[in-house]
Design an enzyme around this catalytic site. Structure first.
Site: not given
Ligand code: GLC
Length: 723
Positions: A270
């Site tokens: 993430d």
């Molecule tokens: C965010 C979220 C994740 C998302 C990623 C990209 O922090 O936790 O669900 O897909 O970043 O935006």
């Protein structure tokens, strides 16, 4: 591209180019034509132009023209002409927005979940998206957590069915057979692996601490269902699992995800989650973070550069880590190949297709139908609903005429049909009066004194035949990093409902929220309660369809509503404890209970009403060759044609470890004409009775209860014995 060509391409890469392929940066970093890019936080340090030109993937670059421009520039600069892979958060629609997933879960309609994902894929692929960071399959039990809106709820079986359906919708039904993502489809990503929904106190990014049995029985099944459906990617979660951040958790990633579940797709972190393992106190620095991530089997590092900065030295020092990098890069190239990017780096990015598809009539019609199925009627005293034509309707509250009804993670959606607009379209001749409909003003902040405005509203609506109180939470207070300790409506909204109910006219409470709110008092005061969630583009039209009876409500709760925040966590598939309540005798003292609140939720999982009275009869369990056939009869006793969601639950009465009082093991939506009676049957096998015994999933001999009905708290019960 054939495997041999891929191998030649792979062999031509330098170590640094391999590490860049494993690095995901936002496109504004890639397209800025500076020679060096330095940023703070997770990207501190500098990225050379060569690194940027060799980056493998990017995120949230949207729009056919922009994606084509970025890809063209990248191909011109990349030494090996390796295309970028464009990823984005398309969570419940791209331009046509569908109900938030928590609402979608209430439809219990897996075909609707698949269809909404397929439409989202069609729209976003035309805008250049090639992979979506969806479905989010985190099981949720704590509405204090703002991201419950992204989940399909508190049950592993329902979440698994929904996640698999969405994967097939995004990736296309052919992918599992051909390994190719067809045009108009995108690769999918299951997230957040694992158990992000169990963050303590519902506080985002907080510690997760679960027993292995709870992890495996409740939190893992939905991810596993997505893997079985062929999901291309998995995203690691911010939280710890057994005190180790998921992103560097080798037993979780290489063990459970890859070895046990056979996941051979790409693992992405993430957003800066690898860099954050330093803050977690598990990695001393970025070098150790890079090492631990490679050991755990991370393939792409999103928005931090630990692997890029330290990978070369690690590869030189440790052949195992070199092997890990090579495996990762091969997976990334294979994913690009499955998307056909080497033949067509732009895939479906096409401005004309964008214009043709976005918000087209067909997509809006699907959004309206699916939103209608996601609405849950929670109370309807005296059949105040459906609204009768010709009546004078008052609509009061911040959601009376609000377009801010798409919910969080609404991608490029820019507003939904408001409740009043929907009603006026349905009832052009009706007198519809509105009051206190300012969207984000005093009714939300709860501080400004609005006593006068409330009195004016009461005067204005006093002679209406029925009043709709359109209340809820601001959609910007839901989603990521939106945890709350107070789930009530704001004080001003509570006061408004209270005074409206004092007018002596029927009041219908309509709740717009991304989570179960604490609405016990308002539900008591009002004659009817409708959970409207955030329903997306066609919110107002779908609500009007249901409120006027054009659509008979069929939604059933995918997540329990607590009586009060102090009751949390409250969920249906709980253990019985050694001191359950045996009777309703108040003097029962030494039992598991609160002195100031019932144990039961305000509304339980699986609950919902329609405009039709339905009854269940004749539940039978018959032995079959491979297990059992469970049969039950369901009848429409009064009211219009309806769709009834028949739910099947089991309970293991005695096992080597504690088992839940109920576990959902089947559901089906049955259409019933007025007065019609139908038999519904479910096949059950031993696997449906299995649980984690500490080393494997197994079903133990003994007695089981089998339950079927229209809600977890309204079931017929039969039994079976497993010998
Ligand atoms: C965010 C979220 C994740 C998302 C990623 C990209 O922090 O936790 O669900 O897909 O970043 O935006």
């Amino acid at each position: 591209m054939k495997q041999k060509e891929l191998d030649i391409l792979f062999d031509s890469l330098t170590d640094r180019e391999k590490l860049a392929e494993m690095t995901q940066l936002i496109s504004s970093l890639l397209t800025g034509r500076e020679d060096k890019v330095t940023t703070g936080g997770s990207l501190e340090g500098s990225l050379s132009r060569a690194d940027l030109d060799s980056a493998g993937t990017t995120l949230n670059c949207l729009g056919a023209a922009e994606v084509r421009r970025v890809q063209e520039e990248h191909l011109a600069a990349n030494p090996h002409k390796i295309p970028l892979l464009f990823m984005a958060d398309v969570i419940h629609g791209y331009r046509t927005i569908f109900p938030i997933p928590l609402a979608m879960g209430c439809s219990f309609d897996c075909e609707a979940a698949r269809e909404s994902a397929e439409i989202a894929a069609r729209e976003c692929s035309a805008s250049g998206v090639q992979l979506t960071f969806s479905p989010m399959a985190d099981l949720v039990r704590d509405p204090r957590w703002g991201r419950v809106m992204e989940s399909t709820g508190e049950d592993p079986f329902l979440n698994g069915k929904m996640a698999a359906a969405m994967v097939r919708g995004y990736q296309g039904e052919e992918y599992e057979k051909t390994g190719v993502i067809e045009p108009g489809h995108v690769a999918a990503c299951i997230k957040h692996f694992a158990a992000y929904g169990a963050s303590e106190a519902g506080r985002d990014y907080n510690t997760v601490d679960l027993s292995e049995g709870v992890l495996r029985e409740y939190y893992l099944p939905a991810y596993q269902a997505a893997i079985r459906a062929g999901v291309c990617m998995a995203m690691t979660s911010f939280n710890t699992v057994d005190r180790v951040p998921a992103t560097v958790n080798r037993p979780l990633l290489r063990g459970i995800l890859r070895e046990e579940n056979g996941f051979d797709g790409v693992v992405i972190t993430d957003y800066s989650a690898l860099y954050e393992t330093i803050a977690h106190g598990v990695c001393a620095d970025k070098r150790e973070a890079a090492k631990r991530a490679l050991e755990a089997g991370v393939d792409i590092e999103m928005m931090s550069t630990c692997i890029l900065e330290h990978g070369e030295e690690l590869m030189r020092e440790n052949p195992e880590l070199r092997k890990a990098v090579d495996e990762s890069v091969r997976r990334i190239l294979a994913l690009k190949n499955a998307l056909g990017l080497f033949e067509n780096p732009y895939r479906d990015a096409d401005e004309a297709r964008e214009k043709e598809l976005h918000l087209c009539t067909e997509h809006r019609a699907a959004a309206r139908r699916i939103a209608g199925e996601s609405i849950v009627l929670l109370k309807n005293e005296g059949n105040v609903l459906p609204l009768r034509p010709g009546k004078k309707i008052g609509v009061a509250g911040p959601f009376a005429n609000s377009h801010a009804v798409l919910g969080s993670w609404a991608c490029t959606g820019d507003g939904g049909v408001s409740l009043v607009e929907g009603l006026r379209e349905r009832y052009p001749e009706a007198e519809i009066r509105t009051a206190m409909e300012e969207e984000l003003g005093s009714l939300f902040d709860g501080v400004t004194d609005v006593a006068d405005q409330i009195e004016e509203a009461c005067e204005r609506l006093a002679d209406c035949d029925v009043i709709l109180a359109a209340v809820g939470e601001n959609q910007n207070d839901t989603g990521e990093c939106s945890s709350k300790t107070d789930l009530r409506l704001t004080r001003n909204q509570r006061r408004m409902v209270d005074r409206l109910c004092g007018l002596g006219k029927p009041v219908v409470l309509i709740v717009f929220s991304g989570r179960p709110l604490e609405i016990r008092d308002q539900a008591e005061q009002c004659q009817a309660v409708v959970q409207a969630w955030f329903l997306g583009t066609e919110s107002g039209t779908a609500l009007a369809d249901v409120l006027t009876g054009e659509v008979n409500p069929s939604g059933r709760l995918s997540m329990s509503f607590p009586q009060t925040v102090g009751q949390i966590p409250v969920y249906y598939n709980h253990a019985n404890t050694g001191r359950p309540r045996q009777t309703n005798r108040q003097e029962e003292r030494f039992i598991t209970r609160f002195v100031d609140c019932p144990n039961e939720p305000l509304y339980p999982f699986g609950y919902g009403l329609s405009y039709t009275q339905v009854s269940y009869h004749d539940l039978r369990v018959e032995c079959e060759k491979d297990g059992w056939r469970v049969r039950v009869r369901v009848r429409s006793d009064s009211g219009p044609a309806c769709v009834e969601t028949v739910q099947l639950y089991v309970r293991d009465c005695a096992a080597s470890c504690v088992r839940p009082v109920q576990e959902l093991r089947g559901f089906c939506r049955v259409k019933l004409e007025p007065g019609e009676e139908r038999e519904v049957s479910f096949a059950m096998t031993k696997e449906d009775l299995a649980f984690w015994n500490g080393s494997a999933f197994t079903a133990e001999p003994g007695d089981f209860l089998v339950m079927a009905g229209g809600s977890s708290d309204r079931v017929l019960t039969a039994s079976l014995t497993l010998s």
